[in-house]
Design a protein around this motif. Structure first.
Motif, PDB file in Angstrom:
ATOM      1  N   GLY A  46       0.519  -1.198   0.045  1.00  0.00           N
ATOM      2  CA  GLY A  46      -0.380  -0.067  -0.041  1.00  0.00           C
ATOM      3  C   GLY A  46       0.556   0.948   0.108  1.00  0.00           C
ATOM      4  O   GLY A  46       0.074   2.133   0.750  1.00  0.00           O
ATOM      5  N   PHE A  47       2.083   1.020  -0.319  1.00  0.00           N
ATOM      6  CA  PHE A  47       2.634   2.440  -0.469  1.00  0.00           C
ATOM      7  C   PHE A  47       3.171   3.416  -2.210  1.00  0.00           C
ATOM      8  O   PHE A  47       4.079   4.456  -1.391  1.00  0.00           O
ATOM      9  N   PHE A  48       1.581   3.404  -2.555  1.00  0.00           N
ATOM     10  CA  PHE A  48       1.856   3.932  -3.833  1.00  0.00           C
ATOM     11  C   PHE A  48       1.849   5.605  -3.485  1.00  0.00           C
ATOM     12  O   PHE A  48       3.583   5.912  -4.110  1.00  0.00           O
ATOM     13  N   ASP A  49       1.136   5.593  -2.266  1.00  0.00           N
ATOM     14  CA  ASP A  49       0.660   6.991  -2.010  1.00  0.00           C
ATOM     15  C   ASP A  49       2.430   7.532  -2.166  1.00  0.00           C
ATOM     16  O   ASP A  49       2.249   8.682  -1.921  1.00  0.00           O
ATOM     17  N   ASP A  50       2.990   6.855  -1.473  1.00  0.00           N
ATOM     18  CA  ASP A  50       3.983   7.455  -0.489  1.00  0.00           C
ATOM     19  C   ASP A  50       5.309   7.703  -1.056  1.00  0.00           C
ATOM     20  O   ASP A  50       6.083   8.511  -1.633  1.00  0.00           O
ATOM     21  N   ILE A  51       5.769   6.264  -2.026  1.00  0.00           N
ATOM     22  CA  ILE A  51       6.317   6.671  -3.113  1.00  0.00           C
ATOM     23  C   ILE A  51       6.262   7.990  -3.575  1.00  0.00           C
ATOM     24  O   ILE A  51       6.625   8.785  -4.077  1.00  0.00           O
ATOM     25  N   ALA A  52       4.875   8.066  -4.647  1.00  0.00           N
ATOM     26  CA  ALA A  52       5.036   9.132  -5.426  1.00  0.00           C
ATOM     27  C   ALA A  52       4.661  10.505  -4.474  1.00  0.00           C
ATOM     28  O   ALA A  52       5.598  11.110  -5.426  1.00  0.00           O
ATOM     29  N   THR A  53       4.798  10.845  -3.488  1.00  0.00           N
ATOM     30  CA  THR A  53       4.861  12.205  -2.752  1.00  0.00           C
ATOM     31  C   THR A  53       6.193  12.543  -2.152  1.00  0.00           C
ATOM     32  O   THR A  53       6.681  13.249  -2.582  1.00  0.00           O
ATOM     33  N   VAL A  54       6.930  11.179  -2.356  1.00  0.00           N
ATOM     34  CA  VAL A  54       8.664  11.800  -2.332  1.00  0.00           C
ATOM     35  C   VAL A  54       9.181  11.743  -3.363  1.00  0.00           C
ATOM     36  O   VAL A  54       9.866  12.492  -3.767  1.00  0.00           O
ATOM     37  N   ALA A  55       9.241  11.092  -4.079  1.00  0.00           N
ATOM     38  CA  ALA A  55       9.456  11.102  -5.687  1.00  0.00           C
ATOM     39  C   ALA A  55       9.367  12.666  -6.392  1.00  0.00           C
ATOM     40  O   ALA A  55       9.585  13.287  -6.854  1.00  0.00           O
ATOM     41  N   ARG A  56       8.182  13.297  -5.828  1.00  0.00           N
ATOM     42  CA  ARG A  56       7.632  14.154  -6.101  1.00  0.00           C
ATOM     43  C   ARG A  56       8.743  15.598  -5.539  1.00  0.00           C
ATOM     44  O   ARG A  56       8.512  16.781  -5.906  1.00  0.00           O
TER      45      ARG A  56
END
Ligand code: AMP
Length: 233
Positions: free
Chosen positions: A170-180
């Motif tokens: 369930g880390f999609f949103d966290d990965i996206a936040t970090v990548a941004r």
């Protein structure tokens, strides 16, 4: 394609570390991925644990670090250049150990692990002392970004390791936040054993024309001997 490390023009300390670790030739994922990663392109590698994928992304990022950093300066003056996001603390420890072994000839290269379940205070202190490479889980890395104890402005390499497992957790949103929060001008490397839908979404949002690298499973089916024993109830 040759599989000798000597054809990679690795910096001397890395070539020495590889030899000292007893790596005689590259594994298939290394032979395919390292030359491409060294050109600076984004790479998506289909590879499981045990294939040698950690060295496949670590050697190029260390090579870049050795080229651009002046190792005689104090590590505290160096910002984070590479971030490896992965799903678990166990994997973070394994990856950090491998990176440290490959980098051991350069004592100034600092690797910090940031995972949940460990007090923040020690991690904040480690970051204050300077880190070239951060290895961590998405949630905890995000915590540090929110607190301002970690900044990624000077980052040049983002690695998403075992991306399918991170998505399962369930880390999609966290990965996206970090990548941004990473600079747009960077290299992104993604390794995954399987390719569920979310991987294509991650790559479309956060990678630039990634080159795909695939290797066969390490053990050919024909080489695995199976035995069975019938037992009474
Ligand atoms: P990994 O898939 O990155 O977890 O690596 C699996 C294991 O293979 C680790 O114990 C590495 O130290 C080892 N390894 C990685 N590359 C090589 C190589 N070229 N030759 C021999 N062993 C390797």
């Amino acid at each position: 394609m040759t599989s000798s490390f000597s054809n990679l023009s690795l910096a001397e300390p890395l070539a020495r570390a590889v030899a000292e670790m007893g790596y005689e030739s590259m594994t298939p994922i290394q032979a395919q991925a390292i030359p491409v990663v060294l050109t600076g392109k984004d790479v998506m590698g289909a590879a499981q644990t045990g294939t040698g994928k950690t060295a496949a992304f670590s050697l190029p990022l260390l090579q870049r670090l050795l080229k651009h950093e002046n190792s005689s300066t104090s590590p505290a003056r160096h910002p984070v250049r590479a971030l490896v996001l992965l799903p678990t603390r166990e994997l973070a420890d394994q990856v950090a150990t491998e990176v440290r072994r490959l980098a051991r000839a350069e004592e100034n290269i600092k690797v910090v692990t940031l995972c949940g379940g460990v007090p923040l205070r020690g991690q904040i202190a480690s970051l204050e002392h300077g880190a070239h490479i951060v290895v961590g889980t998405p949630g905890r890395v995000m915590d540090h970004l929110e607190r301002g104890s970690l900044t990624l402005e000077a980052l040049n390499t983002l690695v998403l390791d075992e991306a399918d497992r991170m998505l399962d957790m369930g880390f999609f949103d966290d990965i996206a936040t970090v990548a941004r929060q990473c600079p747009k001008e960077r290299q992104t490397l993604l390794f995954s054993a399987t390719y569920p839908e979310g991987i294509a979404k991650l790559s479309a949002q956060f990678m630039k024309n990634p080159q795909q690298v695939t290797v066969q499973a390490q053990h050919a089916e024909a080489k695995i001997e199976q035995r069975w024993y019938e037992v009474k109830d």
